[in-house]
Design a protein around this motif. Structure first.
Motif, PDB file in Angstrom:
ATOM      1  N   GLN A  26      34.302  47.846  39.483  1.00 37.53           N
ATOM      2  CA  GLN A  26      34.846  48.149  38.157  1.00 37.53           C
ATOM      3  C   GLN A  26      34.014  49.222  37.466  1.00 37.53           C
ATOM      4  O   GLN A  26      34.551  50.105  36.805  1.00 37.53           O
ATOM      5  N   ARG A  27      32.698  49.148  37.675  1.00 41.30           N
ATOM      6  CA  ARG A  27      31.817  50.163  37.097  1.00 41.30           C
ATOM      7  C   ARG A  27      32.190  51.553  37.607  1.00 41.30           C
ATOM      8  O   ARG A  27      32.161  52.542  36.879  1.00 41.30           O
ATOM      9  N   ARG A  28      32.583  51.624  38.874  1.00 44.00           N
ATOM     10  CA  ARG A  28      32.947  52.917  39.476  1.00 44.00           C
ATOM     11  C   ARG A  28      34.448  53.218  39.383  1.00 44.00           C
ATOM     12  O   ARG A  28      34.924  54.168  40.019  1.00 44.00           O
ATOM     13  N   GLU A  29      35.182  52.352  38.682  1.00 37.89           N
ATOM     14  CA  GLU A  29      36.629  52.537  38.491  1.00 37.89           C
ATOM     15  C   GLU A  29      37.375  52.710  39.807  1.00 37.89           C
ATOM     16  O   GLU A  29      38.219  53.594  39.969  1.00 37.89           O
ATOM     17  N   GLU A  74      34.603  56.753  47.215  1.00 35.10           N
ATOM     18  CA  GLU A  74      33.542  56.742  46.203  1.00 35.10           C
ATOM     19  C   GLU A  74      32.420  55.777  46.546  1.00 35.10           C
ATOM     20  O   GLU A  74      31.348  55.844  45.945  1.00 35.10           O
ATOM     21  N   GLU A 117      29.633  40.076  42.344  1.00 37.93           N
ATOM     22  CA  GLU A 117      28.710  41.222  42.268  1.00 37.93           C
ATOM     23  C   GLU A 117      29.418  42.497  42.747  1.00 37.93           C
ATOM     24  O   GLU A 117      29.276  43.573  42.153  1.00 37.93           O
ATOM     25  N   ALA A 173      31.986  43.684  40.102  1.00 40.21           N
ATOM     26  CA  ALA A 173      31.332  44.358  38.964  1.00 40.21           C
ATOM     27  C   ALA A 173      31.052  45.826  39.303  1.00 40.21           C
ATOM     28  O   ALA A 173      31.301  46.724  38.493  1.00 40.21           O
ATOM     29  N   GLU A 174      30.569  46.068  40.524  1.00 39.95           N
ATOM     30  CA  GLU A 174      30.264  47.440  40.942  1.00 39.95           C
ATOM     31  C   GLU A 174      31.556  48.263  41.105  1.00 39.95           C
ATOM     32  O   GLU A 174      31.604  49.444  40.725  1.00 39.95           O
TER      33      GLU A 174
END
Ligand code: GAR
Length: 202
Positions: A78-81, A33, A72, A75-76
């Protein structure tokens, strides 16, 4: 576990092999991903673009600390799981900022039979030492340099006339085959860990 981020700093031939494995149905439920790179100018960024994989390209020196750089990234992720981190020639140590949220979910590939020849230029180190057998290791990542529990290893014979280039070529071929297999096992949640011992559950 199926949503994968590949971290790389260089040529990205392992990234390309993983992307090809996914296209060929050899990555199981694994889906790449995201590419994360600490070297925005590295060839791997182009490979990701060709494969249609989004990338997060960050220069660590643009951040006040290693922790802020990794925060940083987290965070990305986690945002994209993202459930699984696959290091493929990512030439930096990982700190607890990433290790804690992704405990047991970060793997690395290294071009030697660990614990021999950890660190940089493992292939040159093996040639200089004069070993007759070297190879490839896939292992869990901990805070050390190439030190986490071993998941899989393959041997590669060193030939008398080998140069760094010729040996690297054979080692890379083994990497391109082995890494997608292990990533597929990880994505399926089949790799278990007890202390330093890993088991692949059938
Ligand atoms: C690979 O051979 C990998 O095993 C090695 O970097 C190369 C990256 O090549 N990793 C390490 O040495 C980690 N300590 P690539 O960018 O073409 O995939």
């Amino acid at each position: 576990w199926s949503r994968i981020a590949v971290f790389a700093s260089g040529q990205g031939s392992n990234f390309a092999a993983l992307a090809a494995a996914q296209r060929g149905g050899r990555l199981g439920s694994g889906r790449i991903e995201l590419l994360v790179s600490d070297k925005p100018e590295a060839p791997v960024a182009q490979r990701a673009e060709e494969a249609g994989v989004p990338s997060l390209l960050l220069r660590p020196k643009d951040f006040a600390s290693r922790e802020l750089y990794e925060a940083e990234i987290v965070a990305e992720l986690q945002r994209r799981e993202i459930g699984l981190i696959v290091l493929a020639g990512y030439m930096r140590l990982i700190t607890p900022t990433l290790l804690v949220p992704y405990a047991g979910r970060i793997i690395n590939i290294h071009p030697s039979l660990l614990p021999a020849f950890a660190g940089k230029d493992a292939i040159g180190q093996a040639l200089d030492y004069g070993v007759k057998l070297t190879g490839v290791t896939v292992h869990f990542v901990d805070g050390g340099m190439d030190t986490g529990p071993v998941i899989a290893q393959r041997g590669v014979q060193v030939e008398e006339q080998d140069t760094v280039e010729s040996l690297a070529e054979r080692i890379h071929q083994v990497e391109y085959e082995l890494y997608p297999q292990v990533v597929a096992e990880m994505a399926a949640g089949r790799v278990g860990l007890t202390g330093r011992k890993t088991v692949i559950r059938k």
